[in-house]
Design an enzyme around this catalytic site. Structure first.
Site, PDB file in Angstrom:
ATOM      1  N   ASP A 140       3.399  14.286   7.925  1.00  0.00           N
ATOM      2  CA  ASP A 140       4.276  14.085   6.773  1.00  0.00           C
ATOM      3  C   ASP A 140       5.689  14.560   7.101  1.00  0.00           C
ATOM      4  O   ASP A 140       5.905  15.309   8.057  1.00  0.00           O
ATOM      5  CB  ASP A 140       3.741  14.850   5.560  1.00  0.00           C
ATOM      6  CG  ASP A 140       2.408  14.280   5.090  1.00  0.00           C
ATOM      7  OD1 ASP A 140       2.201  13.063   5.249  1.00  0.00           O
ATOM      8  OD2 ASP A 140       1.577  15.055   4.582  1.00  0.00           O
TER       9      ASP A 140
ATOM     10  N   HIS B 144       3.479   8.432  10.261  1.00  0.00           N
ATOM     11  CA  HIS B 144       3.368   8.945   8.895  1.00  0.00           C
ATOM     12  C   HIS B 144       1.914   9.073   8.431  1.00  0.00           C
ATOM     13  O   HIS B 144       1.629   9.712   7.414  1.00  0.00           O
ATOM     14  CB  HIS B 144       4.144   8.047   7.928  1.00  0.00           C
ATOM     15  CG  HIS B 144       4.831   8.808   6.841  1.00  0.00           C
ATOM     16  ND1 HIS B 144       4.229   9.849   6.167  1.00  0.00           N
ATOM     17  CD2 HIS B 144       6.071   8.697   6.311  1.00  0.00           C
ATOM     18  CE1 HIS B 144       5.062  10.332   5.266  1.00  0.00           C
ATOM     19  NE2 HIS B 144       6.196   9.655   5.339  1.00  0.00           N
TER      20      HIS B 144
END
Length: 539
Positions: A516, A512
């Site tokens: 995204d 992450h």
């Protein structure tokens, strides 16, 4: 002049190596370029050649032994040359210094012990017990005896809170509670001084948990004999009272242990006060040694099934970790605990892919697998979504302009990831040939370090094992890894009707910090399009 050869660093991640086999023996002549030994690294078993010529004067690491990088591996020099200076410099003086230091510490320890004084006669030190296999420290929840109280063997001293439960702790000694070492509510490591029990009025102000003073042997023996006589008397009493009165006297801990082990308390002889069954009676109880019960006429008429007593032997097989297994554990642990993983899953319609593969494989000398199609589709999707083809460095995010596909391959010792360089420029046939070649090298431990370096994205396929869906740990420094499941035949809805179809699940694990959720989803959308329409990958 003799030359020292140290354990080489044969890969960028190698920290230690195993000498799999020596091809030269001590005293053999060695020419520059001769293979000295086969060394097992964290990735492969490789041949190590000599950069010197002369005679092999010393072997520092025997076959099968493991040593860190830069440890003395061998010494090559002129035949008959004195190498004692090199050997002593390598570790002789250090070993002697360690031995001298240890001897000094031992002497100091003896002096301090003698200064601490002897433990008074009849005094027993009670330490924080290990009440579970994972217990490292305990908390005294409450004391059931106070300083100055009389204590009998089997009496409950305190309630101790472990990492699993709060348990009663009973005394194995009798006397007066002379000192409490850990007050209520306090926590202390296992083996810390918990209490001191001994004759009333004994001065224990200088006694600590570290005292190792000796007690007077003759008097101890006398006390031990008296104690044994008392145990015999109480044991006899317990047998009579238990059989006559029907009531069984046992500590709460003994009852709990007996229940867990399936032991019938009526068959256990207690060694505590008044025949009370205590912890050690349960621990030492053996069904085969239990006295045969006296069967009355009424019991004979009403047969009761004997309680189940577990039997068997607990055992483990210990397998030494290979260099590869150690490195896999280290690297995957670093990845899982440092990169914030999240997972995205899609289901792909494989009807067109199956039909296209069948047509392609009908061509002479052509063999394409579904894995080859997934690798090609992934490479093309990465070209459209370069952020998935990235690395996190802390100071910056590096987006790779090239596409090097890592392909996870299971081998006997674990997992290796050979790399297809510039996979987006390959055809599916070329991908298939290269994967087959690299996988073969991996299983034969012939992969070179350069063939496992530089991946920017990884594909892991367990479909051949019938796994429908799974998640993988990211192969750092990659930002993502694709998990490929098996093709499943199932009912699907097409044009408003339920028909038999074939689908495959793909799961993308993303870091992450660099990828995204929307970016990963867009990548999977294009990947799905390519796989469901293979003709687009041939354009």
């Amino acid at each position: 002049m003799a030359e020292v050869i140290n354990m080489p660093r044969l890969s960028d991640t190698m920290e230690e190596g195993v000498v799999a086999k020596w091809l030269k023996q001590k005293g053999d002549k060695v020419a520059e370029g001769d293979i000295l030994a086969e060394i097992e690294t964290d990735k492969a078993t490789m041949e190590f050649e000599s950069f010197y010529e002369g005679t092999l004067l010393h072997i520092g690491i025997e076959e099968g032994e493991t040593a860190p990088v830069d440890t003395l591996l061998a010494i090559i020099g002129e035949e008959g040359e004195d190498i004692s200076g090199l050997l002593n410099g390598e570790g002789g003086s250090t070993e002697e210094a360690k031995e001298e230091s240890a001897a000094e510490e031992e002497t100091e320890g003896d002096d301090s012990t003698s200064e601490a004084g002897e433990i008074p006669e009849g005094v027993e030190i009670v330490k924080m017990p290990r009440l579970s296999d994972t217990m490292e420290e305990g908390t005294v929840a409450s004391w059931l005896k106070k300083e100055g109280d009389k204590v009998s063997e089997g009496d409950i001293l305190a309630e101790i809170e472990t990492d699993k439960a709060t348990m009663e702790f009973e005394s194995f000694y009798e006397g007066t509670l002379l000192k409490i070492g850990i007050p209520e509510g306090e926590t202390a490591p296992v083996d810390s001084l918990l209490a001191i029990i001994g004759p009333e009025g004994t001065d224990v102000s200088n006694v600590t948990g570290d005292s190792t003073g000796k007690k007077a042997a003759p008097k101890k023996e006398e006390k031990s004999e008296a104690k044994e006589e008392k145990k015999e008397e109480t044991t006899t009493t317990s047998s009579d009272s238990s059989s006559e009165g029907g009531r069984i006297f046992a500590s709460p801990l003994a009852k709990k242990m007996a229940e867990d082990k399936g032991i019938d308390l009526s068959k256990v002889e207690g060694s505590g006060e008044n025949g009370r069954i205590v912890k050690k009676d349960i621990e030492s109880y053996k069904p085969s040694e239990a006295p045969a019960p006296k069967e009355t006429k009424k019991e004979a008429e009403t047969s009761v099934a004997a309680p189940y007593v577990p039997a068997g032997e607990e055992s483990f097989e210990e397998i030494k970790n290979s260099q590869m297994r150690k490195t896999i554990a280290k690297r995957l642990g670093e990845s899982k605990f440092s990169a914030p993983h999240y997972y995205l899953t899609i289901e792909v319609d494989m009807e067109n892919a199956m039909a296209s593969r069948k047509q392609i494989n009908e061509m002479p000398d052509v063999k394409v697998s579904f894995n080859d199609m997934v690798i090609k589709a992934s490479a093309m999707a990465l070209r459209k979504h370069p952020q998935v083809n990235s690395q996190w460095t802390g100071d910056a995010m590096k987006i790779a302009k090239h596409i090097h596909m890592g392909v996870a391959v299971a081998v006997e010792d674990g997992l290796v990831v050979p790399v297809l360089k510039f996979a987006d420029q390959m055809s599916m046939t070329q991908i298939g040939g290269n994967v087959k070649d690299l996988a073969g090298k991996a299983r034969n431990k012939k992969l070179q370090p350069k063939e496992m370096e530089g991946s920017t994205f990884t594909v892991s396929n367990l479909g051949m094992f019938g796994i429908t869906e799974f998640t993988s740990i990211i192969n750092q420094p990659n930002s993502a890894i694709l998990s490929v499941g098996t093709i499943v035949e199932k009912p699907v809805v097409k044009n408003g009707e339920i028909v038999v179809g074939h689908t495959m699940k793909l799961t993308l694990a993303c870091d992450h910090r660099t990828v995204d959720g929307a970016t990963g989803a867009a990548f999977l959308k294009d990947l799905k399009t390519y796989i469901e329409n293979p003709v687009t990958m041939l354009a």
